[in-house]
Design an enzyme around this catalytic site. Structure first.
Site, PDB file in Angstrom:
ATOM      1  CE  LYS A 177      -8.855  -9.043   3.646  1.00 22.75           C
ATOM      2  NZ  LYS A 177      -7.385  -9.186   3.691  1.00 22.75           N
TER       3      LYS A 177
ATOM      4  N   GLY B 278      -8.219 -14.848  -1.787  1.00 21.69           N
ATOM      5  CA  GLY B 278      -8.201 -14.318  -3.149  1.00 21.69           C
ATOM      6  C   GLY B 278      -9.244 -13.252  -3.440  1.00 21.69           C
TER       7      GLY B 278
ATOM      8  CE1 TYR C 257      -9.295  -2.177   1.393  1.00 24.68           C
ATOM      9  CE2 TYR C 257      -9.135   0.213   1.469  1.00 24.68           C
ATOM     10  CZ  TYR C 257      -9.113  -0.974   0.755  1.00 24.68           C
ATOM     11  OH  TYR C 257      -8.900  -0.934  -0.595  1.00 24.68           O
TER      12      TYR C 257
ATOM     13  CG  HIS D  98      -0.396  -9.695  -3.075  1.00 24.57           C
ATOM     14  ND1 HIS D  98      -1.623 -10.283  -2.890  1.00 24.57           N
ATOM     15  CD2 HIS D  98       0.491 -10.712  -3.150  1.00 24.57           C
ATOM     16  CE1 HIS D  98      -1.467 -11.598  -2.858  1.00 24.57           C
ATOM     17  NE2 HIS D  98      -0.200 -11.890  -3.028  1.00 24.57           N
TER      18      HIS D  98
ATOM     19  CE  LYS E 296      -1.731 -13.068  -6.227  1.00 26.16           C
ATOM     20  NZ  LYS E 296      -1.247 -14.349  -5.678  1.00 26.16           N
TER      21      LYS E 296
ATOM     22  CG  ASN F  94      -2.298 -18.859  -1.775  1.00 27.01           C
ATOM     23  OD1 ASN F  94      -3.448 -18.767  -1.353  1.00 27.01           O
ATOM     24  ND2 ASN F  94      -1.661 -17.821  -2.282  1.00 27.01           N
TER      25      ASN F  94
ATOM     26  NE  ARG G  93      -3.047 -21.526  -5.789  1.00 29.76           N
ATOM     27  CZ  ARG G  93      -3.640 -20.612  -5.023  1.00 29.76           C
ATOM     28  NH1 ARG G  93      -4.337 -20.966  -3.972  1.00 29.76           N
ATOM     29  NH2 ARG G  93      -3.520 -19.328  -5.308  1.00 29.76           N
TER      30      ARG G  93
ATOM     31  CB  VAL H  63      -0.773 -18.535 -11.723  1.00 21.09           C
ATOM     32  CG1 VAL H  63      -0.582 -18.022 -13.149  1.00 21.09           C
ATOM     33  CG2 VAL H  63      -2.139 -19.184 -11.567  1.00 21.09           C
TER      34      VAL H  63
ATOM     35  NE  ARG I 248      -1.445 -14.581 -12.930  1.00 18.33           N
ATOM     36  CZ  ARG I 248      -2.111 -15.061 -11.890  1.00 18.33           C
ATOM     37  NH1 ARG I 248      -3.408 -15.327 -12.012  1.00 18.33           N
ATOM     38  NH2 ARG I 248      -1.514 -15.266 -10.736  1.00 18.33           N
TER      39      ARG I 248
HETATM   40  C1  MV4 Z   1      -6.805  -6.130   2.040  1.00 23.16           C
HETATM   41  C2  MV4 Z   1      -6.593  -4.830   1.503  1.00 23.16           C
HETATM   42  C3  MV4 Z   1      -6.519  -3.788   2.417  1.00 23.16           C
HETATM   43  N1  MV4 Z   1      -6.637  -4.011   3.747  1.00 23.16           N
HETATM   44  N2  MV4 Z   1      -6.922  -6.299   3.369  1.00 23.16           N
HETATM   45  C4  MV4 Z   1      -6.983  -8.324  -2.271  1.00 23.16           C
HETATM   46  C5  MV4 Z   1      -6.934  -9.779  -2.591  1.00 23.16           C
HETATM   47  C6  MV4 Z   1      -7.081 -10.499  -1.306  1.00 23.16           C
HETATM   48  N3  MV4 Z   1      -6.164 -11.605  -1.256  1.00 23.16           N
HETATM   49  C7  MV4 Z   1      -6.847  -9.501  -0.247  1.00 23.16           C
HETATM   50  N4  MV4 Z   1      -6.828  -8.201  -0.872  1.00 23.16           N
HETATM   51  C8  MV4 Z   1      -6.759  -7.074  -0.131  1.00 23.16           C
HETATM   52  N5  MV4 Z   1      -6.878  -7.208   1.233  1.00 23.16           N
HETATM   53  C9  MV4 Z   1      -6.842  -5.260   4.175  1.00 23.16           C
HETATM   54  N6  MV4 Z   1      -6.970  -5.443   5.518  1.00 23.16           N
HETATM   55  C10 MV4 Z   1      -6.478  -4.689   0.131  1.00 23.16           C
HETATM   56  C11 MV4 Z   1      -6.567  -5.791  -0.712  1.00 23.16           C
HETATM   57  C12 MV4 Z   1      -6.461  -5.539  -2.126  1.00 23.16           C
HETATM   58  C13 MV4 Z   1      -5.237  -5.630  -2.807  1.00 23.16           C
HETATM   59  C14 MV4 Z   1      -4.051  -6.008  -2.191  1.00 23.16           C
HETATM   60  C15 MV4 Z   1      -2.852  -6.072  -2.896  1.00 23.16           C
HETATM   61  C16 MV4 Z   1      -2.831  -5.750  -4.253  1.00 23.16           C
HETATM   62  C17 MV4 Z   1      -3.984  -5.377  -4.910  1.00 23.16           C
HETATM   63  C18 MV4 Z   1      -5.194  -5.322  -4.200  1.00 23.16           C
HETATM   64  C19 MV4 Z   1      -6.355  -4.935  -4.876  1.00 23.16           C
HETATM   65  C20 MV4 Z   1      -7.530  -4.847  -4.175  1.00 23.16           C
HETATM   66  C21 MV4 Z   1      -7.581  -5.151  -2.816  1.00 23.16           C
END
Ligand code: MV4
Length: 450
Positions: free
Chosen positions: A159, A165, A203, A209, A238, A291, A293, A296, A339
């Site tokens: 990352k 995001g 990962y 989320h 999102k 975040n 701010r 949305v 959205r």
């Molecule tokens: C992750 C993950 C899995 N493992 N980090 C997606 C948006 C960004 N803010 C961070 N994201 C993710 N980080 C680790 N270590 C999976 C995602 C992710 C995700 C997370 C929640 C809901 C939907 C998602 C879709 C793709 C990737």
């Protein structure tokens, strides 16, 4: 309280901020690009000023133009909305240097939380669990990285420190790919954020989320509000948010809110902000980023709590104190937001700008629509594609889903393609109705959209 607020934004959020100001008795100044003359925020504000040509870099991101607009109109505060300059610490500093209150946190909070490596350190210091990963940034050819990566294990995710995001992220499934993926992510991060630093994380497969809205006053009081679940995303955008999360128990909620509150206190945060977590299958949650701010998806929390978050944001920036406690907040209802974007969700979500010939919004009990669009409005191709947010509330999750399907069914939008068919598909899906929504939901269940 402020006398006149300039809204350094456009679209539905500019409209939302004007509404809050008007109810607080504050005058409003809209700024707009040449492409946004006909936008609703321009009509609703007390005054409007054109700040430049259509490209955002020449208008909504043009700091000298915005500061000039403040000076010409005599504004005493600036609301940055979301996106654009909302998380730009230089802008916050320049506003303050011109005697304007930036309606948001201090430049120092923005800077510290904007660096995702630093943000994770702050979260760790306040006692929050982190996803196993590199404690610092990594560079492609560092031999220490390989050692560290072996300790973390695969799959791994790279990352961007300056990101957030989802931009600049890369998944690494085996050691041979690591160096290349770090290089790719770093190059992309440099291009997107002007910062090549990247970091590693284990990962997590299929996380949710979960995010927590906080409010903080200048006396150090922080209140954390019931969580939002934003697991329905496509390419890190999102699409559906809801509150409370169907996957969070009362006991977990207490722990989540406490973690969020402590992080905000640790940085001496003021106004409104959001702490994002990933939650794994076992219900363990880990700090991801903050975040700094208004977001949305803030209306789902407004519906659940009955609070006006934008009004509170303005009042807190003006130095008012929080008049309620976390214990005063009850979860009154279940809220969902969809959205509605000007994108063709049946053809790979390609943008669909153009003239909206007809625009008739849904209504009735428990339905709220936040939008800057009206019949005859032309969606410019220069900015994000959000047309409207449909937010519904009802006694429980099932009833809220039914209500959302009803509301989206009433929504008439002619002239541009929208994401409404996508939403209807998700809402009627058995897995969604069951609350079984994780990262891979769209890829797994909604065929033809990934
Ligand atoms: C992750 C993950 C899995 N493992 N980090 C997606 C948006 C960004 N803010 C961070 N994201 C993710 N980080 C680790 N270590 C999976 C995602 C992710 C995700 C997370 C929640 C809901 C939907 C998602 C879709 C793709 C990737």
């Amino acid at each position: 309280m402020f006398k006149k607020v300039l809204i350094a934004n456009r679209g539905e959020i500019a409209v939302r901020v004007i509404r809050a100001c008007r109810e607080l008795g504050i005058q409003t100044v809209a700024v707009h690009s040449e492409a946004d003359k006909e936008s609703l925020h321009v009509r609703l504000a007390d005054k409007a000023i054109c700040i430049g040509p259509a490209p955002a870099a020449d208008s909504y991101l043009n700091i000298p133009s915005i500061i000039s607009a403040c000076e010409i109109t005599g504004a005493d505060a600036v609301h940055p909305g979301y996106g654009f300059l909302s998380e730009n610490e230089d802008f916050a500093e320049i506003c303050e240097a011109h005697g304007l209150t930036f309606i948001g946190p201090s430049k120092d909070s923005i800077a510290r939380m904007g660096n995702k490596i630093e943000a994770k350190k702050i979260a760790r210091e306040s006692g929050c669990d982190l996803i196993p990963g590199s404690p610092n940034g990594v560079t492609p050819d560092d031999p220490e990285m390989l050692k560290l990566a072996r300790k973390i294990g695969y799959p791994m995710i790279v990352k961007a420190a300056g990101g957030g995001g989802g931009k600049g992220m890369r998944i690494v499934t085996h050691e041979e790919a690591l160096s290349d993926m770090v290089k790719l992510a770093s190059n992309e991060a440099q291009r997107a954020f002007g910062d090549p630093r990247v970091y590693l994380e284990k990962y997590l497969e299929g996380p949710r989320h979960i995010e927590v809205q906080i409010l903080a006053d200048k006396k150090g009081k922080v209140v954390a509000l019931p969580e939002r679940d934003c697991s329905v995303q496509r390419r890190y955008q999102k699409l559906i948010e809801e509150s409370p999360s169907p996957a969070v128990s009362d006991k977990q909620r207490k722990r989540l809110l406490r973690a969020a509150r402590k992080i905000a206190q640790e940085v001496g945060y003021v106004t409104v902000g959001t702490i994002e977590f990933l939650m794994d299958k076992n219900g363990a949650f880990y700090f991801m980023e903050m975040n700094t701010r208004i977001q949305v998806e803030h209306p789902v929390t407004e519906m659940v709590t009955g609070l006006d978050l934008v009004k509170w944001q303005i009042m807190l920036a003006a130095g008012e104190r929080l008049t309620f406690d976390e214990d005063d907040i009850r979860i009154r209802t279940h809220a969902i937001e969809c959205r509605v974007n000007a994108e063709d969700s049946e053809h790979d979500f390609v943008p669909s700008p153009g003239k909206v010939e007809k625009f008739i919004v849904p209504g009735g009990p428990g339905v709220r629509v936040d939008t800057h669009v009206y019949s005859g409005y032309t969606v410019p191709p220069f900015y994000d594609s959000l047309l409207a947010k449909v937010i519904v509330q009802h006694d429980n999750r099932d009833a809220a889903i039914t209500r959302m399907r009803r509301a989206l069914g009433e929504f008439i939008i002619e002239g541009v393609r929208t994401t409404i068919p996508f939403h209807q598909k998700v809402l009627e899906h058995e897995a969604f109705r069951y609350g079984d929504v994780t990262t891979n939901f769209i890829a797994k269940h909604i065929a033809g959209t990934e």
